[in-house]
Design a protein around this motif. Structure first.
Motif, PDB file in Angstrom:
ATOM      1  N   GLU A 143      52.496  49.111  35.225  1.00 40.03           N
ATOM      2  CA  GLU A 143      52.334  49.497  36.565  1.00 40.03           C
ATOM      3  C   GLU A 143      51.626  50.859  36.353  1.00 40.03           C
ATOM      4  O   GLU A 143      50.970  51.367  37.278  1.00 40.03           O
ATOM      5  N   LYS A 144      51.717  51.674  35.453  1.00 41.96           N
ATOM      6  CA  LYS A 144      51.111  52.964  35.457  1.00 41.96           C
ATOM      7  C   LYS A 144      49.655  52.632  34.915  1.00 41.96           C
ATOM      8  O   LYS A 144      48.842  53.488  35.157  1.00 41.96           O
ATOM      9  N   ALA A 145      49.274  51.530  34.545  1.00 44.16           N
ATOM     10  CA  ALA A 145      48.029  51.048  34.115  1.00 44.16           C
ATOM     11  C   ALA A 145      47.203  50.410  35.235  1.00 44.16           C
ATOM     12  O   ALA A 145      46.235  49.602  35.241  1.00 44.16           O
ATOM     13  N   GLY A 146      48.056  50.273  36.518  1.00 39.48           N
ATOM     14  CA  GLY A 146      47.255  49.560  37.645  1.00 39.48           C
ATOM     15  C   GLY A 146      47.776  48.300  37.805  1.00 39.48           C
ATOM     16  O   GLY A 146      47.281  47.566  38.721  1.00 39.48           O
ATOM     17  N   PHE A 147      48.602  47.732  37.098  1.00 38.43           N
ATOM     18  CA  PHE A 147      49.204  46.235  37.381  1.00 38.43           C
ATOM     19  C   PHE A 147      50.034  46.328  38.541  1.00 38.43           C
ATOM     20  O   PHE A 147      51.078  47.136  38.671  1.00 38.43           O
ATOM     21  N   ARG A 148      50.006  45.424  39.535  1.00 39.08           N
ATOM     22  CA  ARG A 148      50.906  45.327  40.660  1.00 39.08           C
ATOM     23  C   ARG A 148      51.597  44.124  40.508  1.00 39.08           C
ATOM     24  O   ARG A 148      51.221  42.983  39.823  1.00 39.08           O
ATOM     25  N   ASP A 185      41.175  42.630  40.077  1.00 36.94           N
ATOM     26  CA  ASP A 185      42.595  42.957  40.368  1.00 36.94           C
ATOM     27  C   ASP A 185      43.693  42.741  39.163  1.00 36.94           C
ATOM     28  O   ASP A 185      43.304  41.790  38.520  1.00 36.94           O
ATOM     29  N   ARG A 186      44.498  43.563  39.237  1.00 35.33           N
ATOM     30  CA  ARG A 186      45.600  43.521  37.744  1.00 35.33           C
ATOM     31  C   ARG A 186      47.047  43.161  38.450  1.00 35.33           C
ATOM     32  O   ARG A 186      47.421  43.893  39.224  1.00 35.33           O
ATOM     33  N   VAL A 187      47.491  42.142  38.074  1.00 30.84           N
ATOM     34  CA  VAL A 187      49.005  41.789  38.357  1.00 30.84           C
ATOM     35  C   VAL A 187      49.839  41.263  37.355  1.00 30.84           C
ATOM     36  O   VAL A 187      49.342  40.916  36.332  1.00 30.84           O
ATOM     37  N   TYR A 188      51.073  41.394  37.730  1.00 28.56           N
ATOM     38  CA  TYR A 188      52.063  40.839  36.875  1.00 28.56           C
ATOM     39  C   TYR A 188      53.010  40.212  37.829  1.00 28.56           C
ATOM     40  O   TYR A 188      53.483  40.269  38.322  1.00 28.56           O
ATOM     41  N   ARG A 189      54.024  39.002  36.753  1.00 23.45           N
ATOM     42  CA  ARG A 189      54.681  38.510  37.050  1.00 23.45           C
ATOM     43  C   ARG A 189      56.283  38.262  36.171  1.00 23.45           C
ATOM     44  O   ARG A 189      55.758  37.921  35.038  1.00 23.45           O
ATOM     45  N   GLN A 190      57.257  38.659  36.597  1.00 25.14           N
ATOM     46  CA  GLN A 190      58.469  38.498  35.522  1.00 25.14           C
ATOM     47  C   GLN A 190      59.405  37.402  36.110  1.00 25.14           C
ATOM     48  O   GLN A 190      59.523  37.250  37.285  1.00 25.14           O
ATOM     49  N   HIS A 191      59.930  36.861  35.227  1.00 22.79           N
ATOM     50  CA  HIS A 191      61.180  35.867  35.396  1.00 22.79           C
ATOM     51  C   HIS A 191      62.382  36.218  34.583  1.00 22.79           C
ATOM     52  O   HIS A 191      62.324  36.247  33.594  1.00 22.79           O
ATOM     53  N   LYS A 204      63.226  38.356  31.735  1.00 26.68           N
ATOM     54  CA  LYS A 204      62.927  37.981  30.146  1.00 26.68           C
ATOM     55  C   LYS A 204      61.649  37.431  29.868  1.00 26.68           C
ATOM     56  O   LYS A 204      61.585  37.277  28.543  1.00 26.68           O
ATOM     57  N   THR A 205      60.855  37.159  30.819  1.00 21.57           N
ATOM     58  CA  THR A 205      59.547  36.505  30.343  1.00 21.57           C
ATOM     59  C   THR A 205      58.547  37.309  31.315  1.00 21.57           C
ATOM     60  O   THR A 205      58.797  37.586  32.436  1.00 21.57           O
ATOM     61  N   LEU A 206      57.304  37.489  30.900  1.00 24.01           N
ATOM     62  CA  LEU A 206      56.399  38.246  31.607  1.00 24.01           C
ATOM     63  C   LEU A 206      55.069  37.730  31.632  1.00 24.01           C
ATOM     64  O   LEU A 206      54.634  37.155  30.278  1.00 24.01           O
ATOM     65  N   ALA A 207      54.254  37.453  32.665  1.00 22.72           N
ATOM     66  CA  ALA A 207      52.802  37.115  32.678  1.00 22.72           C
ATOM     67  C   ALA A 207      52.132  38.467  33.114  1.00 22.72           C
ATOM     68  O   ALA A 207      52.552  38.747  34.333  1.00 22.72           O
ATOM     69  N   LEU A 208      51.066  38.768  32.585  1.00 20.78           N
ATOM     70  CA  LEU A 208      49.899  39.797  33.232  1.00 20.78           C
ATOM     71  C   LEU A 208      48.599  39.194  33.289  1.00 20.78           C
ATOM     72  O   LEU A 208      48.164  38.166  32.399  1.00 20.78           O
ATOM     73  N   PHE A 209      47.927  39.327  34.306  1.00 18.60           N
ATOM     74  CA  PHE A 209      46.457  38.921  34.672  1.00 18.60           C
ATOM     75  C   PHE A 209      45.655  40.063  34.855  1.00 18.60           C
ATOM     76  O   PHE A 209      45.964  40.958  35.709  1.00 18.60           O
ATOM     77  N   ILE A 210      44.320  39.770  34.639  1.00 19.99           N
ATOM     78  CA  ILE A 210      43.073  40.605  35.023  1.00 19.99           C
ATOM     79  C   ILE A 210      42.160  39.343  35.940  1.00 19.99           C
ATOM     80  O   ILE A 210      41.664  38.478  35.075  1.00 19.99           O
ATOM     81  N   ILE A 211      42.122  39.550  37.036  1.00 14.20           N
ATOM     82  CA  ILE A 211      41.429  38.615  37.808  1.00 14.20           C
ATOM     83  C   ILE A 211      40.019  38.464  37.532  1.00 14.20           C
ATOM     84  O   ILE A 211      39.412  39.729  37.609  1.00 14.20           O
ATOM     85  N   GLY A 212      39.191  37.491  37.235  1.00 12.85           N
ATOM     86  CA  GLY A 212      37.872  37.636  36.881  1.00 12.85           C
ATOM     87  C   GLY A 212      36.942  37.224  37.970  1.00 12.85           C
ATOM     88  O   GLY A 212      37.627  36.830  39.284  1.00 12.85           O
ATOM     89  N   SER A 213      35.797  37.105  37.945  1.00 16.39           N
ATOM     90  CA  SER A 213      34.753  36.923  39.037  1.00 16.39           C
ATOM     91  C   SER A 213      34.671  35.296  39.159  1.00 16.39           C
ATOM     92  O   SER A 213      34.082  34.916  40.400  1.00 16.39           O
ATOM     93  N   GLN A 214      34.976  34.450  37.926  1.00 13.11           N
ATOM     94  CA  GLN A 214      35.017  33.259  38.536  1.00 13.11           C
ATOM     95  C   GLN A 214      36.219  32.597  38.955  1.00 13.11           C
ATOM     96  O   GLN A 214      37.283  33.163  38.976  1.00 13.11           O
TER      97      GLN A 214
END
Length: 465
Positions: free
Chosen positions: A48-53, A69-75, A78-88
């Motif tokens: 979150e400090k690095a701009g992930f929402r 855009d930078r996003v994350y999702r936890q479950h 105990k489990t976490l996925a982070l993404f940086i959305i590409g142009s494709q």
């Protein structure tokens, strides 16, 4: 074909400071985060400090995601996925780093607390592949949470601060262990004997009808300090782990000894790589999962639909949703299964085939396949993908080596690679070599850790795989 020692790449104090600083950051992380929940909380705070929402907030708001855009999702924490959305379009695939954040340990049973001979103990069930005899006579700590019926969550962390008490599993004295030492190693200490000693002082000023006074004193302490009672153990997740900080290892401080290198030594540089990465044509992903040590099962393991469902949500948030796009996104992706490999140990050379072993200091390890004996349970990467990964690492001057997990008939092991491979994507194992793997205290090379970071960064940034 001779793989050079990666330390030669960092001649001089200035260059080596890059390796040492990253290793120190990792050592501090490893010391403070000994459970999956602790790792996920740490990573989310940094992300979150690095701009992930939080992707959940994006979904709830109905906002669309776009390139960069930078996003994350936890479950379940105990489990976490982070993404940086590409142009494709996501349907064209992602560059994925996948590691696990669970480690071998002992878990408290649901009814753990009992008293025997004026001693209070906690009954445990070991988690993952362990040599049980390695877990006795060590200072141990308790980490986890207690969930109360009112919905509140009580964190538990006892044994890490200098002023904290520690706990332990006792062992037979050598003078009385003749029969014990006749047993095979797997039976020297039985699983049901891994009970943790936690107290020996009886409760004062209690009713004469109280028979188990040491246990009663423990319950009084738990009530006073944590506001919980014995029944709350039924909804607790408390892990018994080695107490104390990870330490520099070796007179040259070239290594780190700590609990949980498998697989946090790959999870940490994977996370650091996506944190520092910039948007590319392809979407970048870092997947940090639970339960790998017991088969990647359950809602927080790689075999769950968490990642697949999250990719579907990403597509719905970036473009017109069609189910086929999710399938295409997964099949067209490329992944590194960021997991550890066994380092060659001169004390036990007979289990390794030296031409195909991983060595300390020679960089990131690539395992084309894992599995046991006849590659059972393995993802076996294609020759074409192996060539692409070689090119990426070589073009970015990453020191790397190839290895198998021991001689063919010695045993073996697996990772999450085959599960990612089930989607039809290209995937290969790539991680850091470890000594003492699955022991309470494992060892890694600092320069291998740093080369893993460089390799993961190069992989995420690759435009054409």
């Amino acid at each position: 074909m001779e793989r050079k020692n990666a330390w030669e790449k960092y001649q001089g104090a200035k260059d080596q400071s890059l390796v040492m600083k990253f290793a120190e950051d990792y050592r501090r992380f490893l010391s403070a985060n000994k459970t999956e929940r602790e790792c996920v909380s740490y990573f989310i705070e940094k992300a979150e400090k690095a701009g992930f929402r939080d992707l959940e907030e994006v979904i709830a708001s109905g906002r669309r995601l776009s390139a960069g855009d930078r996003v994350y999702r936890q479950h379940m924490g105990k489990t976490l996925a982070l993404f940086i959305i590409g142009s494709q379009s996501l349907a064209q695939g992602m560059n994925i780093l996948g590691a696990h954040i669970d480690s071998p340990r002992m878990d408290l049973k649901q009814n753990p607390l009992y008293e025997d001979s004026d001693l209070a103990l906690l009954d445990t069930h070991y988690y993952g592949g362990v040599k049980k005899y390695q877990w006795v006579t060590l200072p141990l700590a308790l980490h986890g949470v207690i969930a109360k019926k009112d919905g509140s969550l009580v964190p538990v962390n006892i044994g890490e601060k200098p002023e904290d008490p520690v706990f332990g599993v006792s062992d037979l004295l050598i003078h009385l262990s003749a029969r014990q030492l006749e047993k095979p190693g797997a039976k020297v200490v039985e699983g049901e004997a891994l009970d943790v000693l936690i107290a020996s002082r009886p409760l004062e000023d209690c009713d004469d009808q109280v028979k188990e006074r040491v246990k009663a004193n423990v319950l009084r302490i738990l009530a006073d300090q944590y506001g919980v009672d014995e029944e709350d153990f039924l909804s607790a997740e408390i892990e018994v782990v080695p107490a104390g900080a990870a330490r520099d290892y070796g007179v040259d401080r070239s290594m780190i000894m700590g609990y949980g290198h498998d697989d946090r030594v790959c999870a940490y540089p994977s996370f650091a790589a996506i944190l520092a990465s910039k948007a590319q044509e392809r979407t970048q992903a870092c997947l940090l999962v639970d339960k790998e040590e017991i088969g990647s099962v359950g809602a927080t393991g790689m075999q769950s639909l968490f990642f697949e469902n999250t990719v579907a949500e990403l597509i719905a948030a970036t473009e017109d949703y069609e189910e086929i796009k999710t399938k295409r996104a997964l099949m067209n992706s490329m992944a590194l299964s960021s997991d550890v490999s066994a380092a060659f140990d001169p004390n036990y050379p007979d289990v390794m085939e030296k031409k195909n072993a991983a060595y300390f200091g020679r960089g990131l390890v690539i395992n084309k396949y894992t599995g046991a004996r006849g590659k059972s349970g393995s993802n076996d990467a294609s020759a074409e993908y192996m060539a692409r990964i070689r090119r990426i690492f070589d073009d970015n001057e990453v020191y790397w080596q190839t290895a198998e997990l021991g001689k063919v008939d010695q045993g073996g092991g697996g990772t999450i690679a085959y599960i990612l491979g089930n989607y039809g994507m290209e995937v290969i194992d790539s991680g850091v070599a470890v000594l003492n793997m699955h022991a309470p205290w494992e060892i890694v090379s600092k320069v291998d850790l740093y080369e893993a970071l460089l390799g993961y960064q190069a992989f995420l940034a690759a435009k054409e795989l």
